[in-house]
Design a protein around this motif. Structure first.
Motif, PDB file in Angstrom:
ATOM      1  N   PHE A  14       0.791  -1.363   0.108  1.00  0.00           N
ATOM      2  CA  PHE A  14      -0.054   0.045   0.248  1.00  0.00           C
ATOM      3  C   PHE A  14       0.836   1.285  -0.531  1.00  0.00           C
ATOM      4  N   LYS A  15       0.814   2.401  -0.649  1.00  0.00           N
ATOM      5  CA  LYS A  15       1.161   3.174  -0.920  1.00  0.00           C
ATOM      6  C   LYS A  15       1.384   4.261   0.826  1.00  0.00           C
ATOM      7  N   ASP A  16       1.752   4.998   0.598  1.00  0.00           N
ATOM      8  CA  ASP A  16       1.569   5.303   2.730  1.00  0.00           C
ATOM      9  C   ASP A  16       2.380   6.805   2.125  1.00  0.00           C
ATOM     10  N   HIS A  19       4.840   6.066   5.705  1.00  0.00           N
ATOM     11  CA  HIS A  19       5.926   5.209   5.773  1.00  0.00           C
ATOM     12  C   HIS A  19       6.939   4.901   4.475  1.00  0.00           C
ATOM     13  N   TYR A  21       5.944   2.884   1.854  1.00  0.00           N
ATOM     14  CA  TYR A  21       4.773   1.946   1.676  1.00  0.00           C
ATOM     15  C   TYR A  21       3.854   0.895   2.484  1.00  0.00           C
ATOM     16  N   VAL A  22       3.247   0.119   2.994  1.00  0.00           N
ATOM     17  CA  VAL A  22       2.901  -0.325   3.698  1.00  0.00           C
ATOM     18  C   VAL A  22       2.920  -2.597   3.278  1.00  0.00           C
ATOM     19  N   HIS A  59      -7.877  11.721   6.779  1.00  0.00           N
ATOM     20  CA  HIS A  59      -7.661  10.606   6.951  1.00  0.00           C
ATOM     21  C   HIS A  59      -8.677   9.456   7.237  1.00  0.00           C
ATOM     22  N   ASN A  63      -6.444   3.958   7.599  1.00  0.00           N
ATOM     23  CA  ASN A  63      -5.056   4.412   7.277  1.00  0.00           C
ATOM     24  C   ASN A  63      -4.556   3.973   8.626  1.00  0.00           C
ATOM     25  N   GLY A  67      -0.861   1.616   9.391  1.00  0.00           N
ATOM     26  CA  GLY A  67       0.463   2.085   9.635  1.00  0.00           C
ATOM     27  C   GLY A  67       1.284   1.711  11.086  1.00  0.00           C
ATOM     28  N   GLU A  70       2.763  -1.618   9.939  1.00  0.00           N
ATOM     29  CA  GLU A  70       3.256  -1.845   9.706  1.00  0.00           C
ATOM     30  C   GLU A  70       4.855  -1.599  10.580  1.00  0.00           C
ATOM     31  N   ASP A 176       2.413   6.175  15.140  1.00  0.00           N
ATOM     32  CA  ASP A 176       1.954   6.048  13.848  1.00  0.00           C
ATOM     33  C   ASP A 176       1.116   7.238  14.099  1.00  0.00           C
ATOM     34  N   ARG A 180       1.121  10.657  11.597  1.00  0.00           N
ATOM     35  CA  ARG A 180      -0.207  10.537  10.615  1.00  0.00           C
ATOM     36  C   ARG A 180      -1.447  11.681  10.758  1.00  0.00           C
TER      37      ARG A 180
END
Length: 432
Positions: A14-16, A19, A21-22, A59, A63, A67, A70, A176, A180
């Motif tokens: 998952f593009k985050d 981070h 990427y997840v 968000h 999400n 996070g 991850e 996170d 975030r």
């Protein structure tokens, strides 16, 4: 292959924005993400009414949950393996608990819970243990696996190190949401050196500890948390929106109790009004549903419900002044009397809101909200409580800061043809 050890043929990412990427390779995690109970979190905002203060704060709990997962994945895959104190058999349990820790949050989370006397942690456990898609996935690991995940989230699991990964004074959950929430609100306060924290993190039998060489990164984290609470989470405009949201729900509940005939029947609220919420009822609720009713209730005959919904939907929020309940209780009583004389219901339009936070605490056995301290691992392998080594943290340890505001609709107390003398008196007392 055993389900608990089953891997996807190709890693999913998952593009985050936090981070980058997840990463998901475990079949169990991928299956949990695909359940309807977890997908529901896309429709629950992480920061409740903060979007009315910080326009980027849209968000979701979805999400955030990814996070937290991850961060824990990095800890159990990159930091802990091979270190004494870590049992690799707890890896999957830690990942599942991290992913699912917020599963039971309802719409506008804490405001909603207060009005209807709900507890999102209880619903999290119900989802994990009940007749749900999440339970079915977890039960494929083993018959007792859902119970273990529930115990970690409830902080009753026998391995407290696993619990500390997602629930302690410095855990993946906080790591996170601070970053975030800072990213999506556009503030700079919530940033800290997470990479450094992960490098100096070490497993111990009871909880995560941090090497002494990383103390300044821990200090940075504590101060970031302190700033985020007062600059974002307790922002007075956000609290104004929460006050109105809470009063809408109270008003709808009161009208139902008095057999008011709604133009737009609150079908999704009946079980809440009657304190008979089933898990099935609860899972049907999300913020889109709540906002639909607020939109519709702007057309109600009841003037208070209509006005409050109009204010929330169109962001016509209450104003506020500083207020000390201990010293100014007479002022509040006088204002209540004047509001009634002016035809303004003080139960809905004169509200004291208090916010309180304890940024860091040392161990206080037996006290309410008992907190395990953060420990530093010294060069001689001794553990030292953080505030004994850090002057910065010592300065704020155990010090609870509380802030009180008095909220009211400024437009209702402007001079007009209705009781101008009383409204002038109200403005004089409020010093506006």
């Amino acid at each position: 292959m055993e389900y608990s050890k089953s891997k996807l043929s190709e890693e999913k990412v998952f593009k985050d924005p936090v981070h980058r990427y997840v990463h998901v390779r475990d079949r169990v995690i991928w299956d949990l993400i695909g359940t309807k109970e977890f997908q529901r979190l896309r429709r629950i905002r992480q920061l409740g009414t903060s979007f009315l203060t910080f326009h980027g704060a849209e968000h979701s709990r979805f999400n955030h949950s990814l996070g937290v997962y991850e961060i824990v994945r990095r800890i159990v895959d990159d930091v802990f393996p091979g270190r004494p104190g870590w049992d690799k058999e707890e890896r999957l349990l830690s990942l599942c608990a991290a992913l699912l820790h917020d599963l039971g949050h309802g719409p506008f989370s804490h405001s909603f819970e207060k009005v209807f006397h709900l507890d999102h942690e209880n619903f999290t456990r119900e989802i994990i243990l009940g007749d749900t898609e999440v339970h079915a996935v977890l039960a494929r690991v083993s018959a007792d696996f859902p119970k273990k995940v529930s115990e970690v989230i409830a902080k009753t699991y026998d391995n407290t190190l696993v619990i500390s990964l997602i629930s302690s004074q410095i855990d993946a959950d906080r790591m996170d949401y601070l970053q975030r929430d800072a990213y999506f609100t556009g503030v700079s306060y919530g940033h800290f050196d997470m990479e450094r924290l992960l490098r100096v993190m070490r497993p111990r039998e009871e909880q995560v500890v941090f090497k002494y060489s990383g103390m300044h990164a821990v200090e940075d984290y504590i101060m970031s948390r302190y700033q985020m609470y007062w600059q974002v989470y307790f922002h007075p405009v956000t609290r104004s929106a929460e006050v109105i949201l809470t009063k809408i729900l109270h008003r709808a509940k009161e009208l139902h109790r008095n057999h008011y005939s709604f133009k737009h029947e609150p079908l999704h609220f009946y079980s809440l009004f009657q304190d008979q919420v089933t898990l099935e009822d609860y899972l049907k609720l999300d913020e889109a549903i709540i906002l639909y009713y607020f939109q519709m209730w702007q057309e109600e005959e009841d003037a208070i419900l209509k006005d409050l919904c109009h204010r929330f939907v169109n962001r016509h929020l209450f104003k506020y002044v500083e207020f000390d309940p201990a010293k100014e209780y007479r002022k509040h009583s006088e204002l209540e009397k004047l509001f009634k004389e002016a035809g303004i219901d003080p139960d809905y339009y004169l509200v004291v809101d208090s916010s309180s936070d304890l940024p860091y605490d040392f161990y206080r056995p037996g006290e309410e909200e008992e907190r395990l301290p953060i420990y530093l691992l010294m060069k001689n392998d001794e553990l030292r409580e953080l505030s004994r080594e850090s002057d910065i943290v010592d300065a704020i340890s155990g010090k609870r800061r509380t802030d009180h505001k008095l909220y009211f609709p400024a437009d209702f107390i402007q001079d007009d043809s209705s009781e101008p003398a009383i409204k002038r008196q109200i403005r004089r007392i409020l010093e506006i």
